[in-house]
Design a protein around this motif. Sequence first.
Motif, PDB file in Angstrom:
ATOM      1  N   TRP A 110       0.849  -1.194   0.000  1.00  0.00           N
ATOM      2  CA  TRP A 110       0.000   0.000   0.000  1.00  0.00           C
ATOM      3  C   TRP A 110       0.882   1.240   0.000  1.00  0.00           C
ATOM      4  CZ3 TRP A 110       0.974   2.684   4.525  1.00  0.00           C
ATOM      5  CH2 TRP A 110       1.506   1.927   5.590  1.00  0.00           C
ATOM      6  N   CYS A 111       0.355   2.318  -0.579  1.00  0.00           N
ATOM      7  CA  CYS A 111       1.118   3.554  -0.689  1.00  0.00           C
ATOM      8  C   CYS A 111       0.138   4.691  -0.958  1.00  0.00           C
ATOM      9  CB  CYS A 111       2.141   3.442  -1.822  1.00  0.00           C
ATOM     10  SG  CYS A 111       3.356   4.783  -1.878  1.00  0.00           S
ATOM     11  N   TYR A 112      -0.060   5.570   0.020  1.00  0.00           N
ATOM     12  CA  TYR A 112      -1.089   6.602  -0.047  1.00  0.00           C
ATOM     13  C   TYR A 112      -0.472   7.994   0.046  1.00  0.00           C
ATOM     14  CZ  TYR A 112      -3.993   2.561   0.970  1.00  0.00           C
ATOM     15  OH  TYR A 112      -4.597   1.332   0.939  1.00  0.00           O
ATOM     16  N   ARG A 113      -0.925   8.850  -0.829  1.00  0.00           N
ATOM     17  CA  ARG A 113      -0.423  10.215  -0.930  1.00  0.00           C
ATOM     18  C   ARG A 113      -1.350  11.178  -0.202  1.00  0.00           C
ATOM     19  NH1 ARG A 113       3.744  13.781  -2.106  1.00  0.00           N
ATOM     20  NH2 ARG A 113       2.960  15.656  -3.105  1.00  0.00           N
ATOM     21  N   PHE A 114      -0.758  12.107   0.571  1.00  0.00           N
ATOM     22  CA  PHE A 114      -1.501  13.155   1.268  1.00  0.00           C
ATOM     23  C   PHE A 114      -1.042  14.502   0.713  1.00  0.00           C
ATOM     24  CE2 PHE A 114      -1.649   9.502   3.932  1.00  0.00           C
ATOM     25  CZ  PHE A 114      -2.878   9.549   4.587  1.00  0.00           C
ATOM     26  N   ALA A 115      -1.953  15.203   0.063  1.00  0.00           N
ATOM     27  CA  ALA A 115      -1.624  16.491  -0.547  1.00  0.00           C
ATOM     28  C   ALA A 115      -1.429  17.556   0.526  1.00  0.00           C
ATOM     29  CB  ALA A 115      -2.748  16.898  -1.505  1.00  0.00           C
ATOM     30  N   PRO A 116      -0.773  18.672   0.189  1.00  0.00           N
ATOM     31  CA  PRO A 116      -0.638  19.776   1.159  1.00  0.00           C
ATOM     32  C   PRO A 116      -2.007  20.215   1.659  1.00  0.00           C
ATOM     33  CG  PRO A 116       0.718  20.173  -0.778  1.00  0.00           C
ATOM     34  CD  PRO A 116      -0.142  18.979  -1.094  1.00  0.00           C
ATOM     35  N   TYR A 117      -2.041  20.621   2.915  1.00  0.00           N
ATOM     36  CA  TYR A 117      -3.311  20.911   3.565  1.00  0.00           C
ATOM     37  C   TYR A 117      -3.183  22.147   4.429  1.00  0.00           C
ATOM     38  CZ  TYR A 117      -7.315  20.208   6.690  1.00  0.00           C
ATOM     39  OH  TYR A 117      -8.466  20.375   7.424  1.00  0.00           O
ATOM     40  N   ASP A 118      -4.207  23.000   4.430  1.00  0.00           N
ATOM     41  CA  ASP A 118      -4.198  24.215   5.242  1.00  0.00           C
ATOM     42  C   ASP A 118      -4.640  23.866   6.657  1.00  0.00           C
ATOM     43  OD1 ASP A 118      -3.989  26.807   6.034  1.00  0.00           O
ATOM     44  OD2 ASP A 118      -5.867  27.478   5.140  1.00  0.00           O
ATOM     45  N   GLY A 119      -3.736  23.248   7.371  1.00  0.00           N
ATOM     46  CA  GLY A 119      -4.027  22.802   8.722  1.00  0.00           C
ATOM     47  C   GLY A 119      -2.892  21.916   9.200  1.00  0.00           C
ATOM     48  N   ALA A 120      -3.219  20.882   9.946  1.00  0.00           N
ATOM     49  CA  ALA A 120      -2.230  19.916  10.420  1.00  0.00           C
ATOM     50  C   ALA A 120      -2.800  18.521  10.238  1.00  0.00           C
ATOM     51  CB  ALA A 120      -1.890  20.163  11.894  1.00  0.00           C
ATOM     52  N   GLY A 121      -1.939  17.591   9.902  1.00  0.00           N
ATOM     53  CA  GLY A 121      -2.371  16.208   9.743  1.00  0.00           C
ATOM     54  C   GLY A 121      -1.778  15.338  10.836  1.00  0.00           C
ATOM     55  N   PHE A 122      -2.413  14.215  11.088  1.00  0.00           N
ATOM     56  CA  PHE A 122      -1.863  13.281  12.067  1.00  0.00           C
ATOM     57  C   PHE A 122      -2.105  11.853  11.602  1.00  0.00           C
ATOM     58  CE2 PHE A 122      -6.276  13.569  13.368  1.00  0.00           C
ATOM     59  CZ  PHE A 122      -6.606  12.261  13.715  1.00  0.00           C
TER      60      PHE A 122
END
Length: 299
Positions: free
Chosen positions: A27-39
Amino acid sequence: MDLLSDAIAAVRIGQPTSNRLRAGTSWCYRFAPYDGAGFHVLLRGSGWLVPDGGEPVPLGAGDAVLVPHGSAHTLSATPDAAGAVPFETAVPEPGGRTEFLCGKYRLDHTRRHPVLAGLPEVVHLPADVGRHPGLRAAIDLLGAEVAEPRPGRATALAGLLDLLLVLLIRAWLDGHPDAGWPQALRDREIAAALEELHANPAAPWRIEDLAARVGLSRATLARRFTALTGQPPMAYLTWWRLTTAARLLLDTDLPLPSIAAKAGYGSPFAFSHAFKRQFGVAPGGYRAARTPAVRSSSA
């Protein structure tokens, strides 16, 4: 006064969201830039977090990761981000051996407190036995809550996700006691000065008054405060007053004169001038441009 709570409250513009996913062997998942914070919290299995332009970070069961600036990154079964697909398109595999909880906090980075701005691109907190017991307990509760739908689940998840953000940042601060802002919060007199300014930002503060309240000379306070926080006490006060005013503009229907008074300005004109200098727009324009988006994100 709780500076970390103030810092988070100043930038919050909605409720956190989360998704739980099980994945198979590849598996390999991409997270685009985001105006906030990710966890991300790895509930079971192992994997890698691959920051754009950074070194891959190995993850094990129980590990927690905060991406405080919303930068692009990839979660993968290997340290290679090639072939990643958007996380939004991920298809759960019920029998998968890897399970993680991913989510986002909606934050307005234009009002970001320097204690948050100073966090690294990736805050990785491994599941070390005996370290950060509060964080470990929160992760266990979070994992149990997402595993089975029960009455009150939505409220419990919202509270646990808010708690997770505080504990992740607190754990990083505890692990870097000699850095600027973490050290400032541990310095008795500087922490006391910050407490005074946060407790009553509208007061007619002078640096000599603040120094007397915390038991330092004016010169010593100015030197230590600037060295640890990156700006002089009165400059920090101005920034915090206007940041507080920006939050009031979005979160309340108070008229501008009332907000000006709460921010420590003697007239709406002086307040508007200072606000426009910091945010590039007059208070009324700031409220009109941002309030609809904020209300939409909070819905």
